[in-house]
Motif scaffolding. Structure first.
Motif, PDB file in Angstrom:
ATOM      1  N   UNK A 165      -9.563  35.723  18.229  1.00 49.70           N
ATOM      2  CA  UNK A 165     -10.972  34.764  16.806  1.00 49.70           C
ATOM      3  C   UNK A 165     -12.296  35.613  16.880  1.00 49.70           C
ATOM      4  N   UNK A 166     -12.408  35.111  18.194  1.00 54.03           N
ATOM      5  CA  UNK A 166     -14.081  35.016  18.467  1.00 54.03           C
ATOM      6  C   UNK A 166     -14.730  36.096  18.268  1.00 54.03           C
ATOM      7  N   UNK A 167     -14.265  37.817  18.323  1.00 51.02           N
ATOM      8  CA  UNK A 167     -14.410  38.957  18.768  1.00 51.02           C
ATOM      9  C   UNK A 167     -14.176  39.246  17.268  1.00 51.02           C
ATOM     10  N   UNK A 200     -17.224  40.716  15.163  1.00 46.53           N
ATOM     11  CA  UNK A 200     -17.284  41.703  14.163  1.00 46.53           C
ATOM     12  C   UNK A 200     -18.353  41.617  13.105  1.00 46.53           C
ATOM     13  N   UNK A 201     -17.410  40.417  12.607  1.00 47.35           N
ATOM     14  CA  UNK A 201     -17.467  40.235  11.050  1.00 47.35           C
ATOM     15  C   UNK A 201     -19.403  40.257  10.700  1.00 47.35           C
ATOM     16  N   UNK A 202     -19.876  39.518  11.893  1.00 50.13           N
ATOM     17  CA  UNK A 202     -21.541  39.380  12.193  1.00 50.13           C
ATOM     18  C   UNK A 202     -22.651  40.807  12.405  1.00 50.13           C
ATOM     19  N   UNK A 203     -21.936  41.295  12.059  1.00 49.99           N
ATOM     20  CA  UNK A 203     -21.903  42.388  13.199  1.00 49.99           C
ATOM     21  C   UNK A 203     -22.393  43.444  11.689  1.00 49.99           C
ATOM     22  N   UNK A 204     -20.989  43.248  11.126  1.00 48.17           N
ATOM     23  CA  UNK A 204     -20.885  44.639  10.184  1.00 48.17           C
ATOM     24  C   UNK A 204     -20.098  45.803  10.809  1.00 48.17           C
ATOM     25  N   UNK A 205     -19.050  45.258  12.025  1.00 49.92           N
ATOM     26  CA  UNK A 205     -18.726  46.948  12.419  1.00 49.92           C
ATOM     27  C   UNK A 205     -17.136  46.369  12.816  1.00 49.92           C
ATOM     28  N   UNK A 206     -16.822  47.826  12.557  1.00 48.29           N
ATOM     29  CA  UNK A 206     -14.793  47.809  13.034  1.00 48.29           C
ATOM     30  C   UNK A 206     -14.737  47.420  14.958  1.00 48.29           C
ATOM     31  N   UNK A 253      -6.657  46.170  24.103  1.00 51.18           N
ATOM     32  CA  UNK A 253      -7.331  46.916  24.517  1.00 51.18           C
ATOM     33  C   UNK A 253      -8.779  45.607  25.001  1.00 51.18           C
ATOM     34  N   UNK A 254      -9.519  45.584  23.916  1.00 51.82           N
ATOM     35  CA  UNK A 254     -10.775  44.705  24.771  1.00 51.82           C
ATOM     36  C   UNK A 254     -10.638  43.288  25.050  1.00 51.82           C
ATOM     37  N   UNK A 255      -9.336  42.520  24.603  1.00 50.05           N
ATOM     38  CA  UNK A 255      -9.580  41.753  24.924  1.00 50.05           C
ATOM     39  C   UNK A 255      -8.332  42.170  26.609  1.00 50.05           C
ATOM     40  N   UNK A 256      -8.124  42.813  26.827  1.00 51.07           N
ATOM     41  CA  UNK A 256      -7.526  43.255  27.702  1.00 51.07           C
ATOM     42  C   UNK A 256      -8.836  43.886  29.183  1.00 51.07           C
TER      43      UNK A 256
END
Length: 135
Positions: A41-43, A47-53, A83-86
């Motif tokens: 959820x935080x990730x 991403x939303x705050x950064x405006x990135x996919x 993958x990022x979470x793992x």
């Protein structure tokens, strides 16, 4: 003002960013994201705050990016998040969040965009590069 940095102390860019935050007069909340990874959820929120996919926040160098085949466009955003979470090392750093917004501080001087006091004078990075900010 509260500043949070998702930090990797082994990364020179991250160390420079942290030093710039401190030079601005802030003592940030430091999250060593390899020890304390963000939740899904935080990730997604970051991403939303950064405006990135998710793919735009993937780190290739020094990670299992190639072994996992992450260069293949077949992976969905949700799969990349998995993958990022793992493997939190896949998350590009440093990420800095403040009341003024969020930034992926690459290069480190991008952090000045979200600091209340970005005029820290001449700042010398670890590699000797001088960042002139005024002040």
């Amino acid at each position: 003002m509260s500043v949070t940095i998702y930090h990797n102390p082994a990364c020179g860019t991250s160390r420079n960013t942290l030093a710039m935050i401190r030079a601005s007069g802030e003592e940030p909340v430091v999250i060593e994201y390899l020890k304390t990874p963000p939740s899904r959820e935080r990730l997604v929120e970051l991403l939303g705050l950064l405006g990135l996919k998710p793919r735009e926040l993937l780190r290739e160098k020094g990670t299992p990016y190639a072994e996992l085949g992450l260069g293949d466009p077949k992976w969905s955003d949700d799969e990349i998040l998995d993958f990022m979470l793992a493997h939190p090392i896949l998350i590009q750093r440093p990420i800095v969040v403040s009341e003024k917004g969020a930034v992926l501080a690459r290069p480190s001087e991008r952090v000045l965009e979200v600091l209340a006091n970005p005029h820290i004078g001449d700042f010398v990075k670890e590699d000797g590069e001088v960042v002139r900010t005024g002040g």
